[in-house]
Every structure is written in C-alpha cells, then in structure tokens.
Design an enzyme around this catalytic site. Structure first.
Site, PDB file in Angstrom:
ATOM      1  CG  ASP A 246      -1.899   0.902   1.219  1.00 22.10           C
ATOM      2  OD1 ASP A 246      -2.007   1.930   2.062  1.00 22.10           O
ATOM      3  OD2 ASP A 246      -2.948   0.747   0.251  1.00 22.10           O
ATOM      4  CD  GLU A 299      -2.369   2.414  -3.614  1.00 22.76           C
ATOM      5  OE1 GLU A 299      -3.304   2.846  -4.151  1.00 22.76           O
ATOM      6  OE2 GLU A 299      -1.647   2.372  -2.449  1.00 22.76           O
TER       7      GLU A 299
HETATM    8  O1  TEU Z   1      -4.792   3.828  -1.647  1.00 26.31           O
HETATM    9  C1  TEU Z   1      -4.083   4.919  -1.718  1.00 26.31           C
HETATM   10  C2  TEU Z   1      -4.625   5.739  -3.014  1.00 26.31           C
HETATM   11  O2  TEU Z   1      -3.995   5.882  -3.899  1.00 26.31           O
HETATM   12  C3  TEU Z   1      -6.078   6.138  -2.602  1.00 26.31           C
HETATM   13  O3  TEU Z   1      -6.014   6.702  -1.665  1.00 26.31           O
HETATM   14  C4  TEU Z   1      -6.517   6.909  -3.640  1.00 26.31           C
HETATM   15  O4  TEU Z   1      -5.715   8.376  -3.771  1.00 26.31           O
HETATM   16  C5  TEU Z   1      -7.886   7.454  -3.203  1.00 26.31           C
HETATM   17  O5  TEU Z   1      -8.416   6.677  -2.444  1.00 26.31           O
HETATM   18  C6  TEU Z   1      -8.499   7.734  -4.642  1.00 26.31           C
HETATM   19  O6  TEU Z   1      -9.931   7.825  -4.652  1.00 26.31           O
HETATM   20  C7  TEU Z   1      -4.363   3.031  -0.703  1.00 26.31           C
HETATM   21  C8  TEU Z   1      -5.517   2.015  -0.558  1.00 26.31           C
HETATM   22  O7  TEU Z   1      -5.771   1.187  -1.864  1.00 26.31           O
HETATM   23  C9  TEU Z   1      -6.758   2.784  -0.179  1.00 26.31           C
HETATM   24  O8  TEU Z   1      -7.963   1.799   0.021  1.00 26.31           O
HETATM   25  C10 TEU Z   1      -6.439   3.277   1.287  1.00 26.31           C
HETATM   26  O9  TEU Z   1      -7.735   4.044   1.614  1.00 26.31           O
HETATM   27  C11 TEU Z   1      -5.169   4.227   0.929  1.00 26.31           C
HETATM   28  O10 TEU Z   1      -4.184   3.605   0.542  1.00 26.31           O
HETATM   29  C12 TEU Z   1      -4.808   4.258   2.546  1.00 26.31           C
HETATM   30  O11 TEU Z   1      -4.389   3.071   3.078  1.00 26.31           O
END
Ligand code: TEU
Ligand code: CA
Length: 599
Positions: A246, A299
């Site tokens: 993440d 990610e």
């Molecule tokens: O997501 C990171 C991220 O890119 C998202 O927050 C995104 O920018 C945003 O939601 C777009 O609408 C990761 C996880 O995939 C996400 O589910 C988490 O909320 C976030 O990190 C924090 O852990």
C-alpha cells in the site's frame, strides 16, 4: 561561476556518477546472468509475469455467518469459482485486526485476523484451499501507516520519551500570523483536512497522510523497518506468496518536512520521492523478498511512468511490479470526473511500451477497490452494451503486456451503484469530503457532490459480490449487508454467468486460457497500429513469427474499419460477438466489438 575547464569534467563526472548511481548494483544472483537461452523475447520468465491476478475485497466477497460482512470462510467456499475462472494469484485486500476507519487499511495488529473476517485457522484453511487448487495468495502490506489503535501508537502518544515515540512523526505546532497554533506544515490529508492531528496528551501534532486514525510510520527509524520485515517474514513463512504494498513509495518522508511550495501542486509526487525510498525498498528486498519465491507489487501513487523502472528494474532489486495510475485515472482531475479521449488512453500504453525495458515488468489494470466499476468507467453499462463492452475490456487486459488484474465482480460486468443520498455511502473519503466541501466550505452543492460520487466513489466497487438472484444476491443469509447490494443483481450474478457459456465470466475464462498458452500475448512486442483513431484501438503482439492482431471498437456505433498499411486480418481466434470475418482488410465491427486474430 563554475570555471569553464571544469565543465566537461563535471559533465563526465555527473554522468559517470549518475551511471554509478543509476547502474543497478549487481546482486549475488546477478553474477549468474540468466543464460540468454532462458529469456523469452529478452524477458526473464517468471510465474508472476505469466499470472492473472484476482483481487478480493474481503468485506464484500462472501459472508458465511449471516452478519452481513464478508469473511475468510466465505472466500474459502468460493475458491472453485475462482479456479474455474482460471486466475492464478489471489490478492487479498487487508484481512488484519483493524477498527476499520478505512476498511482494514488501518491495521491494529499485523499478526491477527480481523475478528469480523474470522480466525487464523480460517486463514490457514483458506490458504490451503488456494494452494490445493494450484493458485497462489498475496496479501496486502499496509506499512506506510498503522491504526492509531496499534499498540505502537498507543505507546507513542503516551509521552515524548516513550520508546515508541520515534515510530511516528511528532512535531510541535507553529504560531501562525494570527498568533494561533497551527500544524507543523501545510500538508493536507488525502481524506480532507490537515495531514496533522494535534494531540493534547503531549501538545504535539502527529502526521497522517490519510485518516486521523492512520498515523504514518517513521521508516527512518531502523527499528520500524525491522518490525516491518519481521511481519513480512511471519506471513511468508506461513506460505503466503507475496505482497501488494500500500502506497509504498510514501515511506520516505522529506527531511525537515518543509511546507509544500506553491509549485508543488501534487503532494503525492512530493510524498513519493523521499530521499531514502529506494534504499529502504532495496533493504526490504535484501532482507526479505530475495529470500523467498515471492511476488511484490507496489501501489505507486505519486510515481510517474518515467520513474517506474527505478522501482521495478530487476537489476535494482526493489519490487517486481507497480501500479501506475495514469490509465485508471484518465477519467478524473483530482477527485472530479472528467471525460477522456481514446487517443489519450492509447498513448498511455504506447508510453508504457516505450519506457519499460526488458528488465522491467508492468501491471495492467483498470479497476480496484479505490476506483469505480470497470464497465461503467471504461465501457458502456447500458442494457445493450454492458456485456460486449465488459468482454472487450477483459480482452484488452488479457492481451496487453504486463500482469493483468481482475477486480472482484469485473468478470460479471458488475456496474456502478445508483447512489441517491449521502447515507448510502460508507467510504471515509466520501464522507470526509462531504463534511468539508459541502457542509464546511460550501464549495459544492450536495447534489453536485453526490453526482460526482456516482461516477467516482470507491463505494461503487465495494458493494457486495452478486452471487445469485436470491435475497441480497446470495452474499449473506443475514438481513442487512454492511453495504447495500446493487439492485441489478437479479440480472447480473455469478450463478447466471457460470451457467451461460456466452457470459462475460466464461469469455474471460477463455481469454485467460488463451493467454496462458500464448507466450506472444505475455512477452510479445506491442505496437499500436492506429494511435489517432477516435474509436478503434488496434494493436499487434509479436513474438518471433507468432503475431496476434487485437482490435477493439470503443464506441456503441458500428464501424467498417479498414486496417492500416494494407494489413489483412488473419485467422479469427476469439470475438465477443462470435462471427468469423477473417483474411480481410476491412472489418465490420458492431458497437463495442472486440476481436483477436492470429496473423
Ligand atoms: O490507496 C492510496 C490511494 O491512492 C488512494 O487513497 C486514492 O488516492 C484515493 O482513494 C482515490 O480515490 C491506498 C489503498 O488502496 C486505499 O484503499 C487506502 O484508503 C489508502 O491507501 C490508505 O491506506
Ligand atoms: Ca461474516
């Protein structure tokens, strides 16, 4: 002024320096350069390059005990469905103990299964079930931040000299021009508001890029890195096959945490480019990842395509692959829905092909738990075109170079949800935004805010999986699923799809089977044959004399498409409308028609 003669020396110095800096450090393994014989089109073959990954959002996949919340026993009961689809790797979104401020992306205990999801025994049984079916499991590693209920943070906020204080970022506030105390810098949280939370217990602020209940970990503290590496070994030793990581580029913070300058409009880009990012990822690889036959996918919010090789070049020993968001985010400016042109979209894949070399590997995805539904965003979810456009999009994913990702429900053509009011939303990002933008600053009306969420909200992808046409789509035997089931479940569900040979599910299964036996569709070169065409996406995949032509009509209008450069279509391999128009230069394509030809 640099003395002139220094110029050329300086130039060569910097180049050689950058070469030294850029040149990957030959690792032990590297001394045994893979014999060229083993390479396929110059690529080192790997199971995770040939895999198709299926993402499960456990809260919404299958409930097994009627409490309206998906769980691990539920997943276990559906593994045959996934094996039949033909996917090779399951990516499980966070299953760890969590108070669910952000649905599991706020972890309280990294070695404990979330109570709602079950027990460690349930996890072991599920893992065994996955392995028995010759599939693999990667779990979500959320270590840029923890929950504020994690014992490290509970300790850390106790006092300034607590041994865990330096596990997080604590800073005193500063006095603003109005004499009032204000946060240490101007970082804003991704979920609205300042990225700093004041804590009266020690009169200091702590940093949280995401929710207040998601304090960021201080990776500059070697004890923190050791803790993370131990957690990774815990799950790998249990037989897990790797990690989806993440927001992993965010782990190295800017020294001194200065304010963002007016030019630094994209905070994510600043947060993703800290000075120790690569050093820490190389340490993680050296200490953990290189010691297991595992897969690591990062990610990588904030990382540009140009930077991608720095994280995935196999000579740099960091990650196997990353998620770059250029394609999946083509329909948004910030958090607002925008329309997009196919030529823009096609250009992204041509760029990926140009930038990524033989030591790099890519991911191919257009959906996940943070984005709206695939067919609603990139296809056409109308009655007439939902099925063909969903099949077209799966064809695109399975015929591009890179590891393809299917998000739960894409194989059924599940659509966005017809949200009407704010009380239908669960996602903290949507609720915080509403609090600030609609109720707080009144910068947007409630209706306009909800209209944008209909297109963009993450909750579109988090509605329960639609298994059949029984109450609550068979997701739960209970009365109230944690999030409402999409009312179109009677028409769109797995039972109907599995039984229908022409369903999106069975078409996707055939695509996955074709890719698995066709190296050209995995390792083959990629060439866009008509980049500027407004509606047709046509490309070649070539491996030696193996050549496949793939053509997609990204519009609901029929098109008689003349192939460029006197090219003729070869033998039909697959088509989402069936039919066999082959060995011809002009293709009569229906709306959202997609075909694969063997040239
Ligand atoms: O997501 C990171 C991220 O890119 C998202 O927050 C995104 O920018 C945003 O939601 C777009 O609408 C990761 C996880 O995939 C996400 O589910 C988490 O909320 C976030 O990190 C924090 O852990
Ligand atoms: Ca349950």
């Amino acid at each position: 002024m640099t003395p002139r003669f220094l110029g050329p020396f300086l130039f060569t110095a910097t180049l050689s320096l950058s070469v030294i800096f850029w040149a990957p450090r030959p690792s032990a393994a590297q001394s045994g350069q893979p014999s060229r014989a083993r390479l396929i089109n110059g690529y080192e073959p790997s199971w995770w390059k040939e895999a198709v990954v299926y993402q499960i959002y456990p809260r919404s996949f299958q409930d097994s005990n009627g409490d309206g919340i998906g769980d691990l026993k539920g997943i276990n009961s559906r593994l045959d469905y996934l094996q039949k689809l033909g996917v090779n790797v399951i990516w499980l979104s966070p299953h760890y103990d969590s108070p669910n401020a952000d649905n599991g992306y706020d972890i309280r205990d990294y070695r404990k299964v979330m109570t709602e999801f079950g027990t460690m025994a349930d996890f072991d049984e599920m893992l065994a079930g996955i392995k028995k079916r010759h599939m693999r499991l990667i779990v979500d590693l959320v270590v840029n931040h923890t929950s504020d209920e994690h014992r490290w943070f509970v300790e850390s906020r106790e006092s300034k000299d607590n041994p865990y204080r330096d596990y997080y970022f604590w800073r005193p506030g500063k006095v603003g021009p109005d004499g009032k105390m204000q946060p240490p810098n101007n970082y804003m949280s991704v979920f609205s508001g300042s990225a700093w939370q004041f804590d009266p217990a020690t009169n200091e602020y702590y940093l949280h890029y995401f929710a207040v209940k998601q304090p960021d970990l201080n990776w500059d503290n070697p004890r923190v890195r050791k803790e993370v590496f131990d957690i990774m070994r815990f799950w790998l030793d249990k037989g897990v096959d790797g990690f989806r990581m993440d927001v992993i580029p965010f782990i190295s913070k800017q020294p001194g945490l200065p304010d963002l300058t007016p030019e630094q409009k994209d905070a994510g880009a600043v947060w993703a480019n800290g000075p120790h990012r690569d050093e820490y990822l190389q340490e993680m690889n050296r200490e953990v990842l290189s010691k297991y036959d595992d897969m690591s996918v990062g990610e990588a919010a904030g990382i540009t395509l140009g930077q991608e090789p720095m994280l995935v070049d196999d000579r740099r020993h960091e990650l196997n692959e990353i998620f770059n968001f250029d394609a999946v985010r083509i329909n948004r400016a910030g958090k607002h829905y925008v329309s997009w042109a196919l030529s823009q979209f096609k250009a992204i894949y041509t760029e990926h092909d140009r930038v990524l070399g033989k030591h790099d590997w890519d991911t191919v995805f257009l959906s996940n738990h943070d984005n709206p539904r695939l067919v609603s965003s990139f296809g056409d979810d109308s009655e007439q075109f939902r099925v063909p456009s969903a099949k077209l999009l799966e064809t695109l994913l399975m015929t591009m170079r890179g590891t393809p990702y299917i998000y739960q429900g894409d194989e059924l053509g599940m659509t966005n949800y017809p949200f009407k009011s704010m009380d239908e939303f669960n996602d903290i990002e949507a609720l915080n935004g509403y609090r600030d933008e609609v109720q707080g600053q009144h910068t947007v009306t409630e209706e306009a805010y909800i209209e944008n969420l209909r297109h963009m909200s993450r909750d579109n992808s988090r509605t329960p999986m639609q298994w059949d046409d029984s109450p609550n789509a068979g997701f739960t035997s209970g009365s109230k699923p944690w999030l409402a089931v999409n009312p179109n479940y009677k028409a769109i569900n797995a039972a109907q799809a599995v039984a229908d040979p022409d369903s999106i599910y069975n078409y996707t299964a055939r695509l996955i089977a074709l890719r698995a036996k066709t190296p050209a569709l995995i390792y083959g070169d990629y060439k866009d044959l008509d980049p500027q065409h407004a509606h047709i996406f046509v490309y070649l995949r070539t491996l030696g004399n193996e050549k496949y032509l793939v053509v997609h009509n990204f519009s609901s209008e029929p098109i008689a498409y003349k192939l460029p450069a006197g090219l003729k279509a070869g033998k039909t391999v697959m088509g989402n409308y069936g039919g066999d128009e082959s060995a011809t230069a002009t293709l009569h394509l229906k709306g959202w028609e997609s075909r694969i030809y063997k040239q």
